[in-house]
Design an enzyme around this catalytic site. Sequence first.
Site, short mmCIF file in Angstrom:
data_model
loop_
_atom_site.label_atom_id
_atom_site.label_comp_id
_atom_site.label_asym_id
_atom_site.label_seq_id
_atom_site.Cartn_x
_atom_site.Cartn_y
_atom_site.Cartn_z
N GLU A 92 44.65 30.67 43.75
CA GLU A 92 43.39 30.40 44.43
C GLU A 92 42.19 30.48 43.49
O GLU A 92 42.20 31.19 42.49
CB GLU A 92 43.20 31.36 45.60
CG GLU A 92 43.15 32.81 45.22
CD GLU A 92 43.14 33.70 46.44
OE1 GLU A 92 44.04 33.58 47.28
OE2 GLU A 92 42.23 34.52 46.55
N CYS A 105 35.24 31.60 40.58
CA CYS A 105 36.11 32.74 40.30
C CYS A 105 37.52 32.19 40.05
O CYS A 105 38.08 31.52 40.92
CB CYS A 105 36.10 33.67 41.51
SG CYS A 105 37.22 35.06 41.34
N CYS A 112 50.28 39.77 40.14
CA CYS A 112 49.74 40.72 39.16
C CYS A 112 50.67 41.93 39.11
O CYS A 112 51.15 42.38 40.14
CB CYS A 112 48.34 41.15 39.57
SG CYS A 112 47.57 42.29 38.39
N CYS A 116 47.48 47.72 41.83
CA CYS A 116 46.48 48.63 42.40
C CYS A 116 46.74 48.75 43.91
O CYS A 116 47.05 47.75 44.57
CB CYS A 116 45.08 48.10 42.14
SG CYS A 116 44.77 47.86 40.39
N CYS A 119 44.76 46.35 46.53
CA CYS A 119 44.57 44.92 46.24
C CYS A 119 45.67 44.07 46.85
O CYS A 119 46.85 44.41 46.75
CB CYS A 119 44.54 44.73 44.73
SG CYS A 119 44.47 43.01 44.20
N GLY A 164 45.30 38.44 39.17
CA GLY A 164 45.85 38.59 37.83
C GLY A 164 45.01 39.49 36.96
O GLY A 164 43.84 39.74 37.25
N GLU A 165 45.64 39.99 35.91
CA GLU A 165 44.93 40.84 34.95
C GLU A 165 44.73 40.00 33.68
O GLU A 165 45.70 39.75 32.95
CB GLU A 165 45.75 42.10 34.69
CG GLU A 165 45.29 42.95 33.54
CD GLU A 165 43.79 43.23 33.51
OE1 GLU A 165 43.23 43.71 34.51
OE2 GLU A 165 43.17 42.95 32.46
N SER A 196 36.78 40.37 34.07
CA SER A 196 37.00 41.68 34.68
C SER A 196 38.41 42.18 34.36
O SER A 196 39.39 41.47 34.53
CB SER A 196 36.84 41.55 36.20
OG SER A 196 37.22 42.75 36.84
N SER A 219 37.07 47.52 36.06
CA SER A 219 37.33 48.03 37.41
C SER A 219 37.62 49.51 37.31
O SER A 219 38.72 49.92 36.97
CB SER A 219 38.54 47.30 38.01
OG SER A 219 38.22 45.94 38.19
N LEU A 220 36.63 50.30 37.61
CA LEU A 220 36.78 51.75 37.45
C LEU A 220 37.27 52.37 38.77
O LEU A 220 38.30 53.00 38.82
CB LEU A 220 35.44 52.34 37.02
CG LEU A 220 35.46 53.76 36.49
CD1 LEU A 220 36.39 53.91 35.30
CD2 LEU A 220 34.05 54.21 36.11
N ASN A 297 36.99 45.33 50.87
CA ASN A 297 37.35 44.24 51.76
C ASN A 297 38.73 44.53 52.34
O ASN A 297 39.72 44.42 51.62
CB ASN A 297 37.44 42.97 50.91
CG ASN A 297 36.73 41.83 51.56
OD1 ASN A 297 36.73 41.69 52.79
ND2 ASN A 297 36.12 41.01 50.74
N CYS A 341 39.74 38.77 47.19
CA CYS A 341 40.76 38.62 46.17
C CYS A 341 42.18 38.54 46.75
O CYS A 341 42.67 39.49 47.32
CB CYS A 341 40.64 39.83 45.24
SG CYS A 341 41.74 39.85 43.86
N1 SAH Z 1 42.62 42.28 37.51
C1 SAH Z 1 41.26 42.31 37.23
C2 SAH Z 1 40.50 41.12 37.76
C3 SAH Z 1 40.88 40.65 39.13
S1 SAH Z 1 40.51 41.71 40.48
C4 SAH Z 1 40.63 43.60 37.71
O1 SAH Z 1 41.30 44.33 38.42
O2 SAH Z 1 39.51 43.88 37.32
C5 SAH Z 1 38.74 41.52 40.62
C6 SAH Z 1 38.06 42.68 41.31
O3 SAH Z 1 38.35 42.68 42.71
C7 SAH Z 1 38.47 44.03 40.78
O4 SAH Z 1 37.36 44.86 40.54
C8 SAH Z 1 39.31 44.55 41.91
O5 SAH Z 1 39.40 45.94 41.89
C9 SAH Z 1 38.58 44.02 43.11
N2 SAH Z 1 39.36 44.06 44.36
C10 SAH Z 1 40.69 43.96 44.53
N3 SAH Z 1 41.02 44.05 45.84
C11 SAH Z 1 39.85 44.21 46.50
C12 SAH Z 1 39.51 44.37 47.88
N4 SAH Z 1 40.44 44.36 48.82
N5 SAH Z 1 38.20 44.52 48.20
C13 SAH Z 1 37.24 44.51 47.24
N6 SAH Z 1 37.50 44.35 45.95
C14 SAH Z 1 38.79 44.22 45.57
FE1 SF4 Z 2 45.80 43.23 39.57
FE2 SF4 Z 2 43.12 43.43 39.52
FE3 SF4 Z 2 44.45 43.40 41.87
FE4 SF4 Z 2 44.62 45.53 40.27
S1 SF4 Z 2 42.78 44.74 41.29
S2 SF4 Z 2 46.35 44.53 41.31
S3 SF4 Z 2 44.59 44.57 38.26
S4 SF4 Z 2 44.33 41.73 40.38
#
Ligand code: SAH
Ligand code: SF4
Length: 356
Positions: A92, A105, A112, A116, A119, A164-165, A196, A219-220, A297, A341
Amino acid sequence: MNKPSIYGLTMEQLAAWLMEHGHKKFRASQVWDWLYRKRVTNFSEMNNVNKECIQVLEDNFSIQTLTEHVRQESKDGTIKFLFRLQDGNLIETVLMRHKYGLSVCVTTQVGCNIGCSFCASGLLTKNRDLTSGEIVEQIMNVQLHLDDRGQEERVSHIVVMGIGEPFDNFQNTVDFLEVIKDHKGLAIGARHITVSTSGLANKIYEFADLKLQVNLAVSLHAPNNELRTSIMKINKAFPIEKLMDSIDYYLEKTNRRVTYEYILIRDVNDHKAEALQLAELIGDKRHLSYVNLIPYNPVDEHGDYQRSTPEAISEFFDTLKKKGINCGVRLEQGADIDAACGQLRSKQEKKKEKVN
Ligand code: SAH
Ligand code: SF4
């Protein structure tokens, strides 16, 4: 066999490839111009390029390898595209409209592996990396869609924040960045591009050394190891101290501001104590830091996580501000079209499972 997308080659790689195949170097800038400025989708339309050169390109490359599977448009103008790759996988891409321009985006992997806990994409596990061409093509397809609408709109900003990362697909991501930045092509300014990462510290060093001038977001999501490990298992491999060391190196090398993404999940990481700890963590680099607070979200896959209350979000924001930390709350876009995402893709995958 499927031919790779020509969008995957940087200008230099294209010139080298053409010369290896007996063609003049200047053909590369002609082809480049047709691809990124005139935006043709057939080699045969490149009418100042000789027939032999067109033939060899046609024999070895495709221009388009993605097909549009679903497109959803939100009331606020956000458009979400679901593309089918040549191997059938779905990815997407989202177009967002801001006051400052149009941003896209992009996705960097099918699924991935970082996993996390909050996600939607994390649960799907990685099927494969995208090629640089497949990442560029997402932007090209969005731009071609805008071209078709005839409003003279141009994609001006890119965020590498889809599924994806990117640092787990490092070289393809770097090649992709080179292609979209190229002045003779899409010419998207490095300062308009944000990558990111979930915090692969070893790659942050490499990224710093490349001096691409592209923005980095990390992404902290938690200010201490215990909490961060509980929601992001990558924190075991790269705990906060190691991550912060790599960021110090990045700051030293680039002198560019780093964005910290912090999703606010109700009662998980949104207490005042965590805001204070976060301020402490980045306090000594506050002049080169920005905290992006993202109201969580909710996704179907993780029913136990909820968005923080508006009060908790305000308190978190105020606490950081009082400590002199630059921060903002990200406004949601495309809420009516599954723009979070991984959400559209995971819904389509479920539909597919039902059909199969
Ligand atoms: N893998 C990379 C980039 C893709 S995710 C990363 O993790 O940074 C992009 C951003 O969306 C990240 O900051 C991630 O933590 C955030 N994200 C993932 N799931 C989410 C959700 N359900 N609501 C809000 N942000 C989310
Ligand atoms: Fe992968 Fe980023 Fe989602 Fe974590 S937040 S699972 S690194 S896409």
